[in-house]
Enzyme design. Sequence first.
Site, PDB file in Angstrom:
ATOM      1  N   THR A  15       0.839  -1.193   0.000  1.00 37.03           N
ATOM      2  CA  THR A  15       0.000   0.000   0.000  1.00 37.03           C
ATOM      3  C   THR A  15       0.875   1.244   0.000  1.00 37.03           C
ATOM      4  OG1 THR A  15      -1.753  -1.106   1.210  1.00 37.03           O
ATOM      5  CG2 THR A  15      -1.757   1.288   1.261  1.00 37.03           C
ATOM      6  N   ASP A  47       4.512  -2.784   8.195  1.00 36.60           N
ATOM      7  CA  ASP A  47       3.442  -2.845   7.194  1.00 36.60           C
ATOM      8  C   ASP A  47       4.033  -2.876   5.786  1.00 36.60           C
ATOM      9  OD1 ASP A  47       4.139  -0.287   6.462  1.00 36.60           O
ATOM     10  OD2 ASP A  47       2.351   0.657   7.267  1.00 36.60           O
ATOM     11  N   SER A  48       3.154  -3.038   4.817  1.00 37.71           N
ATOM     12  CA  SER A  48       3.625  -3.185   3.444  1.00 37.71           C
ATOM     13  C   SER A  48       4.335  -1.926   2.965  1.00 37.71           C
ATOM     14  CB  SER A  48       2.464  -3.522   2.516  1.00 37.71           C
ATOM     15  OG  SER A  48       1.471  -2.522   2.590  1.00 37.71           O
ATOM     16  N   GLY A  49       3.855  -0.767   3.408  1.00 34.66           N
ATOM     17  CA  GLY A  49       4.500   0.473   2.996  1.00 34.66           C
ATOM     18  C   GLY A  49       5.941   0.541   3.455  1.00 34.66           C
ATOM     19  N   TRP A  52       7.968  -1.649   1.285  1.00 35.53           N
ATOM     20  CA  TRP A  52       8.117  -1.044  -0.029  1.00 35.53           C
ATOM     21  C   TRP A  52       9.188   0.037  -0.019  1.00 35.53           C
ATOM     22  CZ3 TRP A  52       7.532   3.477  -2.781  1.00 35.53           C
ATOM     23  CH2 TRP A  52       7.328   3.338  -4.152  1.00 35.53           C
TER      24      TRP A  52
END
Length: 62
Positions: A15, A47-49, A52
């Site tokens: 995200t 988290d995905s952020g 990333w």
Amino acid sequence: VNVLGGIEYSINNATLCSVGFSVRVFNYAEGAVRGLTQGNACMGRGDSGGSWFTLFERQYGL
């Protein structure tokens, strides 16, 4: 993909969340990105952020 301020967008289960900036993403599967800064990424721990952005840091040596 352009992500404008206040919009979250999911790319390959990661995200992105921008805060008043435009985020342009190219070739995400290979980790290549442009236009992303710490100030406009959601980088909550675990988290995905965060994952990333870590990928971005590794690619560009930040």
